[in-house]
Design an enzyme around this catalytic site. Sequence first.
Site, PDB file in Angstrom:
ATOM      1  CE  LYS A  10      -1.281  -6.474   4.157  1.00  0.00           C
ATOM      2  NZ  LYS A  10      -2.245  -7.386   3.526  1.00  0.00           N
ATOM      3  CG  LEU A  99       0.449  -5.411  -2.314  1.00  0.00           C
ATOM      4  CD1 LEU A  99       1.284  -4.893  -3.483  1.00  0.00           C
ATOM      5  CD2 LEU A  99       0.908  -6.816  -1.917  1.00  0.00           C
ATOM      6  CB  ALA A 100      -0.555  -2.969   4.134  1.00  0.00           C
ATOM      7  N   GLY A 101      -0.257  -0.507   1.373  1.00  0.00           N
ATOM      8  CA  GLY A 101       0.532   0.676   1.030  1.00  0.00           C
ATOM      9  C   GLY A 101       0.168   1.889   1.867  1.00  0.00           C
ATOM     10  N   GLY A 102      -1.117   2.180   1.985  1.00  0.00           N
ATOM     11  CA  GLY A 102      -1.566   3.328   2.783  1.00  0.00           C
ATOM     12  C   GLY A 102      -1.257   3.156   4.259  1.00  0.00           C
ATOM     13  CB  SER A 103      -1.617   0.227   6.536  1.00  0.00           C
ATOM     14  OG  SER A 103      -3.013   0.104   6.401  1.00  0.00           O
ATOM     15  CB  SER A 104       3.335   0.608   4.656  1.00  0.00           C
ATOM     16  OG  SER A 104       4.688   0.427   5.016  1.00  0.00           O
ATOM     17  CG  ASP A 136      -3.547  -4.329   7.303  1.00  0.00           C
ATOM     18  OD1 ASP A 136      -3.816  -5.273   8.078  1.00  0.00           O
ATOM     19  OD2 ASP A 136      -3.866  -4.331   6.098  1.00  0.00           O
TER      20      ASP A 136
END
Length: 289
Positions: A10, A99-104, A136
């Site tokens: 994101k 970029l919210a990689g872990g959250s995604s 996120d």
Amino acid sequence: MKLLVKAPAKINLSLDVLGKRQDGYHEVKMIMTTIDLADRLELMELAEDRIEILSHNRYVPDDQRNLAYQAAKLLKEKFNVKKGVSITIEKTIPVAAGLAGGSSDAAATLRGLNKLWNLGLTIDQLAELGAEIGSDVSFCVYGGTAIATGRGEQIEHIKTPPSCWVILAKPHIGVSTADVYGNLKLNRVTHPNVDKMVDVINAGDYKGICDTVGNVLEDVTFAMHPEVARIKAQMKRFGADAVLMSGSGPTVFGLVHHDSRMHRIYNGLKGFCEQVYAVRLLGERETLE
């Protein structure tokens, strides 16, 4: 049985911080949208009652520090699941990049295991569970384009912005989100107009979006890491229609309408920034199959 799930990154088109809450979190108001840069997760059911995280990326933790691990653990505990899962994470989204990689990855794990384990949860229920993992994660469960309020877990969907290129440049540094928020002085920063951004997105006004982007955390991160400010200046110089830092950084993104200009900016940035990507704005919501 195994399942493949995509976990898109994101960006924040607008990010404001309204104040500090009693629970220690900050009250935020921001607009997030998904982009076509995604990790890929393979979820494989295990007969043994354990959670396994596999990745070729050495920066991806393989224990409970990993948000995908936390997502699997949460579902196992809440719904008394006795089976295990092996989660293989193929990283494309840069780690610790804003970029919210872990959250995604966590959101993709929730969606995937809901199907793999036949839990029958709705997307709203998954988003609610996501809020227990990280601020996120709720947004990432839904994807699309949305206003996020509270600590980021209260989601209201808005229209998809006009399609364009998103050029991302991440310098080879890490930024501590806690340090950025710790150094934030709300009376000394430029607050973006989040409500105006909602209006121009809903109107499909690309120029209006470019004129309205803003991130209250930029000044703080720029003071701590001047190289992030230099990347923003360079991207502007190369001719991006709008340039902004995503989240607490260090990734900077540019919005670009024309293909030829995108190629010029992308090639120019490759000269002095290690991680550069050119992807499309997605902005479409996830659905449960």
